[in-house]
Structures are given as structure tokens and as C-alpha cells.
Design a protein around this motif. Structure first.
Motif, PDB file in Angstrom:
ATOM      1  N   ALA A  64      21.474 -16.288  13.968  1.00 39.97           N
ATOM      2  CA  ALA A  64      21.722 -14.952  14.549  1.00 39.97           C
ATOM      3  C   ALA A  64      21.404 -14.995  16.038  1.00 39.97           C
ATOM      4  O   ALA A  64      20.538 -15.759  16.477  1.00 39.97           O
TER       5      ALA A  64
ATOM      6  N   ALA B 280      19.587 -10.087  18.080  1.00 41.23           N
ATOM      7  CA  ALA B 280      19.551  -9.564  16.707  1.00 41.23           C
ATOM      8  C   ALA B 280      18.146  -9.683  16.130  1.00 41.23           C
ATOM      9  O   ALA B 280      17.638  -8.756  15.481  1.00 41.23           O
ATOM     10  N   HIS B 281      17.486 -10.820  16.386  1.00 41.08           N
ATOM     11  CA  HIS B 281      16.101 -10.988  15.913  1.00 41.08           C
ATOM     12  C   HIS B 281      15.189  -9.912  16.524  1.00 41.08           C
ATOM     13  O   HIS B 281      14.365  -9.318  15.839  1.00 41.08           O
TER      14      HIS B 281
ATOM     15  N   LEU C  92      16.024  -6.893  17.723  1.00 41.03           N
ATOM     16  CA  LEU C  92      16.334  -5.565  17.190  1.00 41.03           C
ATOM     17  C   LEU C  92      15.839  -5.403  15.752  1.00 41.03           C
ATOM     18  O   LEU C  92      15.280  -4.360  15.390  1.00 41.03           O
ATOM     19  N   ARG C  93      16.002  -6.451  14.936  1.00 38.74           N
ATOM     20  CA  ARG C  93      15.544  -6.365  13.545  1.00 38.74           C
ATOM     21  C   ARG C  93      14.027  -6.167  13.493  1.00 38.74           C
ATOM     22  O   ARG C  93      13.514  -5.370  12.714  1.00 38.74           O
TER      23      ARG C  93
ATOM     24  N   TRP D 272      27.662  -3.957  18.070  1.00 39.48           N
ATOM     25  CA  TRP D 272      26.935  -3.404  16.933  1.00 39.48           C
ATOM     26  C   TRP D 272      26.723  -1.901  17.100  1.00 39.48           C
ATOM     27  O   TRP D 272      26.399  -1.434  18.195  1.00 39.48           O
TER      28      TRP D 272
ATOM     29  N   GLU E  73      24.743  -0.390  14.562  1.00 40.72           N
ATOM     30  CA  GLU E  73      23.504  -0.131  13.816  1.00 40.72           C
ATOM     31  C   GLU E  73      22.817  -1.458  13.562  1.00 40.72           C
ATOM     32  O   GLU E  73      23.397  -2.534  13.652  1.00 40.72           O
ATOM     33  N   CYS E  74      21.538  -1.359  13.269  1.00 40.45           N
ATOM     34  CA  CYS E  74      20.748  -2.530  12.887  1.00 40.45           C
ATOM     35  C   CYS E  74      19.670  -2.022  11.929  1.00 40.45           C
ATOM     36  O   CYS E  74      19.064  -0.967  12.193  1.00 40.45           O
ATOM     37  N   ALA E  75      19.449  -2.708  10.857  1.00 36.27           N
ATOM     38  CA  ALA E  75      18.481  -2.280   9.831  1.00 36.27           C
ATOM     39  C   ALA E  75      18.752  -0.845   9.392  1.00 36.27           C
ATOM     40  O   ALA E  75      17.820  -0.062   9.129  1.00 36.27           O
TER      41      ALA E  75
ATOM     42  N   LEU F   2      22.321   2.203  16.897  1.00 39.63           N
ATOM     43  CA  LEU F   2      22.200   1.534  18.199  1.00 39.63           C
ATOM     44  C   LEU F   2      23.143   2.219  19.177  1.00 39.63           C
ATOM     45  O   LEU F   2      24.313   2.416  18.874  1.00 39.63           O
TER      46      LEU F   2
END
Ligand SMILES: Nc1ccn([C@@H]2O[C@H](COP(=O)(O)OP(=O)(O)OP(=O)(O)O)[C@@H](O)[C@H]2O)c(=O)n1
Ligand SMILES: C[C@](O)(CO)[C@H](O)COP(=O)(O)O
Length: 234
Positions: free
Chosen positions: A37, A41-42, A44-45, A70, A72-74, A78
Motif C-alpha cells: 500500500a 494509506a498506512h 491514514l489507516r 480516495w 474514504e479510508c477505514a 476523506l
């Protein structure tokens, strides 16, 4: 402020508009792949994993050609906006792009896109202590190495005391309007602030230091990325 509101949803501003000059390469470091990823991404997660964090504004460079779009995340929203030439420009743009539901006196997190290894326990500790502070707080870690001041010739000029010295990390937690005004004041004064706390300190505030893990590293050079990849593989 009601207790519910005090514990209510938090938004984050994630400055991701840098070009990674110290890292080098054609792809900005925040988009390099680690463990399947992009680095961003890491980040944001890890940030959005905390139930109190409602969403994030990701601040992108005007010429960003890698943002995956993106939304959204989780499972959290966003938003994006365009940053500026300095970190402060980017953070100010992110603060302005927050949803209207984020009120002037609401706390907001600011977290480097380049810090992918934020531990949930550290974020919880920051929120627990920072949201009970009148000003806000930052994650930081005590300096544990002896420090040296380098001379122009590469020799050692001095060994400054490391007593009571901490390394500032992110996230940093401040109220939306207070931080906006502090960053604007630094810009008016022509002072290049390197983190949000410095802008708040210039206004006479003393944000709380909340200890966080030294593994909450900022990916600045390729060796930092390799270390993060190792942490993710361990
Ligand atoms: N004008 C800028 C400069 C930096 N950042 C962000 O601030 C964070 C920390 O900055 P740094 O590690 O210095 O990233 P870069 O500025 O990209 O790196 P360099 O200084 O090596 O160019 C990064 O997530 C970066 O994307 C930003 O949003 N806007
Ligand atoms: C905000 C920060 O990560 C705190 O240590 C740091 O100041 C960012 O510095 P950079 O030169 O913009 O990476």
C-alpha cells in the motif's frame, strides 16, 4: 462545552503536499509502496483507526499526479485541498477546508503524511491528555542520544545538554481557530514554523508534551522507508 461535545468527533488535517527533496526520486515519498500500500494509506489507516477520529482533510500539492482519488479510508470520509509552498501554508489550507461542522473551538489533529507508524495507544494518549488541556498537546519523544553541535569543518563544536530535550512528533492537537490564528501570525511575521506547536508557542501558549513511541518515525530519507518496511514485516 458539553461532555458529549468534548468527546465528540475529531477531524484531522494531513499535510501531504511536500515533494520529498531529501528523499529524492520521481515519486513523492508519500506515494511509495510499502507492504502492498502507498505510505499515505498506512498513515491514514493508523490515524482513522481511532473511533474518535471522524475524517481527514488530505492536503495535496498543486501538481500532485499520484493522489489515487480516495473518498474514504477505514469507512471515514476523506476530503482534499491544495497546499502551498510551506508546511504552514499547507496546514492553513487544510484547516480552511475542514467541514463546517468543525467549530472554531473544536480540537483538530495535524498529522504528517510522512509518519505512517502512528500507534493507536499513542493517539489515544494524545487525545485523552490533549483534549483536557486548555491549549492542546503534541506527541513527542525524549532525546536519548548525546547531541553534538557540528562545526563548519565537520568537527564537534559542542555537546549541548540533552536535559529536558524532546523530539516533536505528530499528531499535534490544537483548536481550529487558535491554530489558524497562530499560523497566520507566523506568516505575517515572516517566521517559518517547522511544526504547529512552534506557531502556538509564539503566541505565548505552552502545549503539553505527551510521550509517544520513537517508532512514530517521519519518512524523510530512503533509509527511513526501509526501516518502516522492516517494522511492517516484523
Ligand atoms: N509545503 C509542504 C511541505 C511539507 N508538507 C508535508 O509535511 C510533512 C512533513 O514534511 P517533510 O517530511 O519535510 O516532507 P517534504 O517537505 O516532502 O520533504 P523535504 O523537506 O525533504 O522536501 C510531509 O507529509 C509533507 O508532505 C506539506 O504538506 N506541504
Ligand atoms: C512536524 C514535524 O514532523 C515535527 O517533528 C517536523 O517539524 C516536520 O519537519 P519537516 O522538515 O517539514 O519534515
Amino acid at each position: 462545552m458539553t461532555a458529549e461535545r468534548a468527546r465528540g468527533g475529531l477531524w484531522a488535517v494531513v499535510p501531504a503536499a511536500g515533494h520529498g527533496a531529501r528523499f529524492g526520486g520521481d515519486v513523492p515519498k508519500q506515494y511509495l509502496d510499502v507492504a502492498g500500500a502507498p505510505l499515505l494509506a498506512h498513515t491514514l489507516r493508523a490515524l482513522l483507526a481511532h473511533p474518535a477520529v471522524e475524517g481527514a482533510v488530505v492536503v495535496l500539492a498543486a501538481d500532485d499526479a499520484h493522489w489515487p482519488g480516495w473518498h474514504e479510508c477505514a469507512g471515514k470520509p476523506l476530503l482534499t485541498c491544495v497546499g502551498g509552498a510551506t508546511r504552514a501554508d499547507s496546514v492553513l489550507a487544510g484547516l480552511a477546508a475542514l467541514p463546517e461542522s468543525v467549530r472554531a473551538d473544536d480540537f483538530v489533529l495535524v498529522h504528517d503524511a510522512a509518519r505512517p507508524n502512528l500507534a493507536l495507544a499513542d493517539l489515544e494518549r494524545l487525545l485523552e491528555r490533549g483534549r483536557n488541556d486548555p491549549v492542546g498537546a503534541i506527541l513527542a519523544t525524549p532525546v536519548r542520544d548525546t547531541l553534538k553541535r557540528a562545526g563548519d569543518d565537520g568537527g564537534i563544536d559542542a555537546t549541548p545538554s540533552r536535559e529536558r530535550l524532546w523530539r516533536a512528533l505528530t499528531p499535534q492537537l490544537f483548536r481550529r481557530l487558535q491554530l489558524t490564528r497562530a499560523l497566520e501570525a507566523a506568516q505575517r511575521d515572516g517566521v517559518a514554523v517547522t511544526d504547529e506547536s512552534m506557531a502556538m508557542e509564539r503566541q505565548g501558549h505552552r502545549p503539553l508534551l505527551v510521550e509517544g513511541s520513537a517508532d512514530n518515525l517521519k519518512v524523510t530519507t530512503p533509509s527511513d522507508l526501509a526501516y518502516f518496511a522492516y517494522l511492517r514485516s516484523a
